[in-house]
Write a protein that holds these residues in place. Structure first.
Motif, mmCIF file in Angstrom:
data_model
loop_
_atom_site.group_PDB
_atom_site.id
_atom_site.type_symbol
_atom_site.label_atom_id
_atom_site.label_comp_id
_atom_site.label_asym_id
_atom_site.label_seq_id
_atom_site.Cartn_x
_atom_site.Cartn_y
_atom_site.Cartn_z
ATOM 1 N N GLY A 86 -0.906 -8.074 -8.194
ATOM 2 C CA GLY A 86 -1.114 -6.780 -8.934
ATOM 3 C C GLY A 86 -2.574 -6.901 -9.780
ATOM 4 N N GLY A 87 -3.138 -8.003 -9.541
ATOM 5 C CA GLY A 87 -4.604 -7.974 -10.130
ATOM 6 C C GLY A 87 -5.590 -7.216 -9.560
ATOM 7 N N LEU A 88 -5.321 -6.887 -8.303
ATOM 8 C CA LEU A 88 -6.468 -6.112 -7.590
ATOM 9 C C LEU A 88 -5.744 -4.691 -6.966
ATOM 10 C CD1 LEU A 88 -8.083 -8.865 -5.317
ATOM 11 C CD2 LEU A 88 -9.181 -7.906 -7.513
ATOM 12 N N THR A 89 -6.610 -3.660 -7.390
ATOM 13 C CA THR A 89 -5.949 -2.284 -6.940
ATOM 14 C C THR A 89 -7.161 -1.723 -6.217
ATOM 15 O OG1 THR A 89 -6.261 -1.249 -9.334
ATOM 16 C CG2 THR A 89 -4.104 -2.272 -8.500
ATOM 17 N N PHE A 90 -6.720 -0.703 -5.425
ATOM 18 C CA PHE A 90 -8.035 0.185 -4.814
ATOM 19 C C PHE A 90 -7.235 1.610 -4.489
ATOM 20 C CE2 PHE A 90 -11.957 0.575 -3.132
ATOM 21 C CZ PHE A 90 -11.998 1.637 -2.248
ATOM 22 N N GLY A 112 0.778 -1.035 0.042
ATOM 23 C CA GLY A 112 -0.066 -0.060 -0.086
ATOM 24 C C GLY A 112 0.873 1.140 -0.027
ATOM 25 N N TRP A 113 0.368 2.406 -0.283
ATOM 26 C CA TRP A 113 0.851 3.666 -0.412
ATOM 27 C C TRP A 113 -0.167 4.554 0.461
ATOM 28 C CZ3 TRP A 113 5.666 5.231 -2.050
ATOM 29 C CH2 TRP A 113 6.350 4.298 -2.763
ATOM 30 N N PHE A 114 0.602 5.273 1.404
ATOM 31 C CA PHE A 114 0.102 6.222 2.446
ATOM 32 C C PHE A 114 0.773 7.526 2.318
ATOM 33 C CE2 PHE A 114 -2.937 3.486 4.771
ATOM 34 C CZ PHE A 114 -2.583 2.266 4.484
ATOM 35 N N ARG A 115 -0.020 8.521 2.547
ATOM 36 C CA ARG A 115 0.773 9.822 2.617
ATOM 37 C C ARG A 115 0.425 10.647 3.805
ATOM 38 N NH1 ARG A 115 -2.380 12.895 -2.421
ATOM 39 N NH2 ARG A 115 -4.441 13.257 -1.576
ATOM 40 N N TYR A 129 -5.430 -3.897 1.046
ATOM 41 C CA TYR A 129 -5.812 -3.348 2.527
ATOM 42 C C TYR A 129 -5.629 -1.828 2.626
ATOM 43 C CZ TYR A 129 -5.070 -8.343 3.157
ATOM 44 O OH TYR A 129 -5.006 -9.827 3.001
ATOM 45 N N ILE A 130 -6.686 -1.137 3.226
ATOM 46 C CA ILE A 130 -6.785 0.323 3.072
ATOM 47 C C ILE A 130 -6.640 0.796 4.296
ATOM 48 C CG2 ILE A 130 -8.240 0.081 0.921
ATOM 49 C CD1 ILE A 130 -10.515 0.951 2.684
ATOM 50 N N ASN A 131 -6.435 0.077 5.419
ATOM 51 C CA ASN A 131 -6.318 0.926 6.846
ATOM 52 C C ASN A 131 -4.869 0.739 7.233
ATOM 53 O OD1 ASN A 131 -6.221 0.888 9.671
ATOM 54 N ND2 ASN A 131 -8.516 0.311 9.944
ATOM 55 N N ARG A 132 -4.261 1.679 7.490
ATOM 56 C CA ARG A 132 -3.021 1.645 8.023
ATOM 57 C C ARG A 132 -2.550 0.583 9.048
ATOM 58 N NH1 ARG A 132 -4.548 6.521 10.129
ATOM 59 N NH2 ARG A 132 -4.032 6.971 12.305
ATOM 60 N N ALA A 139 -3.301 4.242 -2.148
ATOM 61 C CA ALA A 139 -3.449 3.041 -3.160
ATOM 62 C C ALA A 139 -2.790 1.778 -2.422
ATOM 63 C CB ALA A 139 -2.957 3.622 -4.251
ATOM 64 N N ALA A 140 -3.774 0.886 -2.881
ATOM 65 C CA ALA A 140 -3.289 -0.511 -2.511
ATOM 66 C C ALA A 140 -3.250 -1.398 -3.743
ATOM 67 C CB ALA A 140 -4.270 -1.143 -1.329
#
Length: 124
Positions: free
Chosen positions: A55-59, A35-38, A105-108, A49-50
């Motif tokens: 690599g087949g699933l992104t969000f 994931g990438w966070f800022r 996953y989107i939760n840090r 982004a995650a």
């Protein structure tokens, strides 16, 4: 264990593009969701982004959807964040993160490993 090192941050003008890289150590990079966070000054760290292990699933966060693209190269043990049409509000330290699992996953708080961050500054 995974060690992450981000690079590619810079001072750029609004409307331009940038590519961030996150290089991982360890032999099992393909087992990790990334994931990438800022984090902007005075703000909490937020999801950007995650991507899942293949690599087949992104969000994406709504604020970057359609402008940023996350991708990964498991052979190079690297995850990328392509930042397009940059805006001043994209200014922040960008962090990559890793955790085991088959999804995204989107939760840090769900991430186990973090890099040291790379600064992106967008001037108007």
């Amino acid at each position: 264990q995974v060690q992450l090192v981000e690079s590619g941050g810079a001072l750029v003008q609004a409307g331009t593009s940038l590519r961030l890289s996150c290089a991982a150590s360890g032999r099992t990079f393909r087992n990790y969701a990334m994931g990438w966070f800022r984090q902007a000054p005075g703000e909490e760290r937020e999801f950007v982004a995650a991507i899942n292990w293949s690599g087949g699933l992104t969000f994406y966060a709504d604020s970057v959807k359609g402008r940023f693209i996350i991708s990964r190269d498991n052979a190079k043990k690297t995850v990328y964040l392509h930042l397009n049409s940059l805006k001043p509000e994209d200014t922040a330290v960008y962090y990559c993160a890793a955790r085991g699992g088959t999804g995204y996953y989107i939760n840090r708080h769900e991430y186990e490993y973090w890099g040291q961050g790379t600064q992106v500054t967008v001037s108007s």
